[in-house]
Design a protein around this motif. Structure first.
Motif, PDB file in Angstrom:
ATOM      1  N   LEU A  17       0.825  -1.209   0.000  1.00  0.00           N
ATOM      2  CA  LEU A  17       0.000   0.000   0.000  1.00  0.00           C
ATOM      3  C   LEU A  17       0.864   1.265   0.000  1.00  0.00           C
ATOM      4  CD1 LEU A  17      -2.931   0.845  -0.045  1.00  0.00           C
ATOM      5  CD2 LEU A  17      -2.903   0.881   2.435  1.00  0.00           C
ATOM      6  N   LEU A  18       1.861   1.331   0.882  1.00  0.00           N
ATOM      7  CA  LEU A  18       2.737   2.498   0.920  1.00  0.00           C
ATOM      8  C   LEU A  18       3.552   2.594  -0.369  1.00  0.00           C
ATOM      9  CD1 LEU A  18       4.005   4.974   2.218  1.00  0.00           C
ATOM     10  CD2 LEU A  18       5.599   3.441   3.416  1.00  0.00           C
ATOM     11  N   GLU A 170       8.734  12.256   1.664  1.00  0.00           N
ATOM     12  CA  GLU A 170       8.328  13.246   2.672  1.00  0.00           C
ATOM     13  C   GLU A 170       6.819  13.404   2.731  1.00  0.00           C
ATOM     14  OE1 GLU A 170      10.518  16.763   1.639  1.00  0.00           O
ATOM     15  OE2 GLU A 170      12.441  15.784   2.046  1.00  0.00           O
ATOM     16  N   SER A 171       6.128  13.268   1.593  1.00  0.00           N
ATOM     17  CA  SER A 171       4.676  13.440   1.547  1.00  0.00           C
ATOM     18  C   SER A 171       3.909  12.203   1.992  1.00  0.00           C
ATOM     19  CB  SER A 171       4.239  13.786   0.118  1.00  0.00           C
ATOM     20  OG  SER A 171       4.752  15.027  -0.256  1.00  0.00           O
ATOM     21  N   CYS A 172       4.488  11.025   1.816  1.00  0.00           N
ATOM     22  CA  CYS A 172       3.744   9.778   2.036  1.00  0.00           C
ATOM     23  C   CYS A 172       4.074   9.052   3.336  1.00  0.00           C
ATOM     24  CB  CYS A 172       3.987   8.827   0.864  1.00  0.00           C
ATOM     25  SG  CYS A 172       3.395   9.461  -0.720  1.00  0.00           S
ATOM     26  N   VAL A 173       5.169   9.431   3.977  1.00  0.00           N
ATOM     27  CA  VAL A 173       5.634   8.719   5.173  1.00  0.00           C
ATOM     28  C   VAL A 173       5.426   9.594   6.398  1.00  0.00           C
ATOM     29  CG1 VAL A 173       7.728   7.796   6.274  1.00  0.00           C
ATOM     30  CG2 VAL A 173       7.328   7.392   3.842  1.00  0.00           C
ATOM     31  N   PRO A 174       4.980   9.015   7.525  1.00  0.00           N
ATOM     32  CA  PRO A 174       4.845   9.815   8.749  1.00  0.00           C
ATOM     33  C   PRO A 174       6.184  10.482   9.102  1.00  0.00           C
ATOM     34  CG  PRO A 174       3.806   7.676   9.044  1.00  0.00           C
ATOM     35  CD  PRO A 174       4.539   7.623   7.735  1.00  0.00           C
ATOM     36  N   PRO A 175       6.146  11.729   9.591  1.00  0.00           N
ATOM     37  CA  PRO A 175       7.375  12.501   9.837  1.00  0.00           C
ATOM     38  C   PRO A 175       8.465  11.770  10.623  1.00  0.00           C
ATOM     39  CG  PRO A 175       5.463  13.901  10.124  1.00  0.00           C
ATOM     40  CD  PRO A 175       4.944  12.501   9.893  1.00  0.00           C
ATOM     41  N   LYS A 176       8.086  11.019  11.648  1.00  0.00           N
ATOM     42  CA  LYS A 176       9.126  10.388  12.469  1.00  0.00           C
ATOM     43  C   LYS A 176       9.856   9.249  11.748  1.00  0.00           C
ATOM     44  CE  LYS A 176       6.232   7.216  15.198  1.00  0.00           C
ATOM     45  NZ  LYS A 176       5.862   6.848  16.558  1.00  0.00           N
ATOM     46  N   TYR A 177       9.339   8.814  10.576  1.00  0.00           N
ATOM     47  CA  TYR A 177       9.981   7.730   9.836  1.00  0.00           C
ATOM     48  C   TYR A 177      10.629   8.187   8.526  1.00  0.00           C
ATOM     49  CZ  TYR A 177       7.313   4.859  13.063  1.00  0.00           C
ATOM     50  OH  TYR A 177       6.789   4.305  14.197  1.00  0.00           O
ATOM     51  N   LYS A 182      14.196   7.438   3.886  1.00  0.00           N
ATOM     52  CA  LYS A 182      15.130   8.009   2.911  1.00  0.00           C
ATOM     53  C   LYS A 182      16.413   7.184   2.854  1.00  0.00           C
ATOM     54  CE  LYS A 182      13.704  12.820   2.552  1.00  0.00           C
ATOM     55  NZ  LYS A 182      14.132  14.218   2.642  1.00  0.00           N
ATOM     56  N   LYS A 183      16.864   6.730   3.992  1.00  0.00           N
ATOM     57  CA  LYS A 183      18.065   5.879   4.031  1.00  0.00           C
ATOM     58  C   LYS A 183      17.787   4.550   3.322  1.00  0.00           C
ATOM     59  CE  LYS A 183      21.582   3.957   7.067  1.00  0.00           C
ATOM     60  NZ  LYS A 183      22.067   3.778   8.447  1.00  0.00           N
ATOM     61  N   ALA A 184      16.623   3.957   3.581  1.00  0.00           N
ATOM     62  CA  ALA A 184      16.246   2.689   2.920  1.00  0.00           C
ATOM     63  C   ALA A 184      16.188   2.869   1.413  1.00  0.00           C
ATOM     64  CB  ALA A 184      14.909   2.182   3.466  1.00  0.00           C
ATOM     65  N   PHE A 185      15.627   3.985   0.964  1.00  0.00           N
ATOM     66  CA  PHE A 185      15.541   4.285  -0.453  1.00  0.00           C
ATOM     67  C   PHE A 185      16.929   4.354  -1.086  1.00  0.00           C
ATOM     68  CE2 PHE A 185      15.357   7.166  -4.064  1.00  0.00           C
ATOM     69  CZ  PHE A 185      14.253   6.734  -4.743  1.00  0.00           C
ATOM     70  N   GLU A 186      17.827   5.085  -0.438  1.00  0.00           N
ATOM     71  CA  GLU A 186      19.198   5.226  -0.955  1.00  0.00           C
ATOM     72  C   GLU A 186      19.920   3.888  -0.996  1.00  0.00           C
ATOM     73  OE1 GLU A 186      20.699   7.852  -2.417  1.00  0.00           O
ATOM     74  OE2 GLU A 186      18.680   8.703  -2.296  1.00  0.00           O
ATOM     75  N   LEU A 187      19.754   3.085   0.041  1.00  0.00           N
ATOM     76  CA  LEU A 187      20.400   1.775   0.067  1.00  0.00           C
ATOM     77  C   LEU A 187      19.887   0.897  -1.089  1.00  0.00           C
ATOM     78  CD1 LEU A 187      20.440   1.103   3.910  1.00  0.00           C
ATOM     79  CD2 LEU A 187      22.431   1.448   2.429  1.00  0.00           C
ATOM     80  N   GLY A 188      18.588   0.952  -1.354  1.00  0.00           N
ATOM     81  CA  GLY A 188      18.029   0.184  -2.462  1.00  0.00           C
ATOM     82  C   GLY A 188      18.533   0.680  -3.804  1.00  0.00           C
ATOM     83  N   LYS A 189      18.627   1.972  -3.936  1.00  0.00           N
ATOM     84  CA  LYS A 189      19.057   2.565  -5.213  1.00  0.00           C
ATOM     85  C   LYS A 189      20.510   2.235  -5.528  1.00  0.00           C
ATOM     86  CE  LYS A 189      19.019   6.819  -7.815  1.00  0.00           C
ATOM     87  NZ  LYS A 189      18.451   8.145  -7.911  1.00  0.00           N
TER      88      LYS A 189
END
Length: 191
Positions: A17-18, A170-177, A182-189
């Protein structure tokens, strides 16, 4: 632009979903007409789930038929194999190497197939497989597997800027996460 089709497949509540919300957001922000289906499957029971994301100049339906997916993003190897018939001959499979045993394997009625990634590749299918779970844990949470996969998918979308992906997180994830994702995204990329 012709319509492009992405299937996001997984097991249970793995975060399809996310992932579909993030993908829909980034595509709309980049001027595409986007249709995202509801999550289909048995997410409450740990069963197979699928979400369709279609985008282009004008999209009329979110449904993807067999042989129409340009990309299949899979949270688990067996799910990658289960949905292969939906991939176009020149399509791209992106999968986590994670193994989540289905009920027949858990009960001993079947065995988890061995060397799935190799078998898929031997069929001439382009498959990009990586250990998304380890990367998500490295980012700070096993639940970030979905964002690791989105980072990997972003490599195939050169026309979409890094800033667009970051803004979508930033728009789709709760602020505290946000920092974790962003780190997970970079690691995947960059894995």
């Amino acid at each position: 632009m012709e319509t492009k089709n992405i299937m996001i497949v997984g097991v249970g509540g793995q975060g399809t979903l996310l992932a579909s919300k993030l993908l829909g957001h980034v595509l709309m922000e980049n001027g595409y007409d986007v249709k995202v289906s509801e999550v289909h499957g048995m997410s409450q029971r740990g069963g197979s789930v699928v979400t369709y994301v279609r985008f282009g100049s004008k999209v009329y339906s979110p449904v993807i038929d067999k042989g129409e997916a340009d990309y299949i993003l899979s949270f688990e190897k067996l799910e990658a194999a289960r949905w292969l018939e939906y991939l176009k001959p020149e399509g791209q499979m992106i999968t986590s190497t994670q193994e989540i045993e289905p009920m027949p394997v858990i009960t001993g009625a079947a065995e988890y197939p061995e060397q799935l990634v190799e078998k898929i590749s031997e069929r001439g299918i382009r498959i990009d497989a990586m250990d998304c779970l380890s990367l998500a844990e490295q980012a700070g949470s096993a639940k970030a597997v979905n964002i690791v996969l989105m980072g990997r998918l972003s490599k195939y979308f050169k026309e979409i800027s890094e800033e667009s992906w970051q803004e979508a997180i930033e728009s789709c994830v709760p602020p505290k996460y946000i920092a974790l994702n962003k780190k997970a995204f970079e690691l995947g990329k960059h894995a």
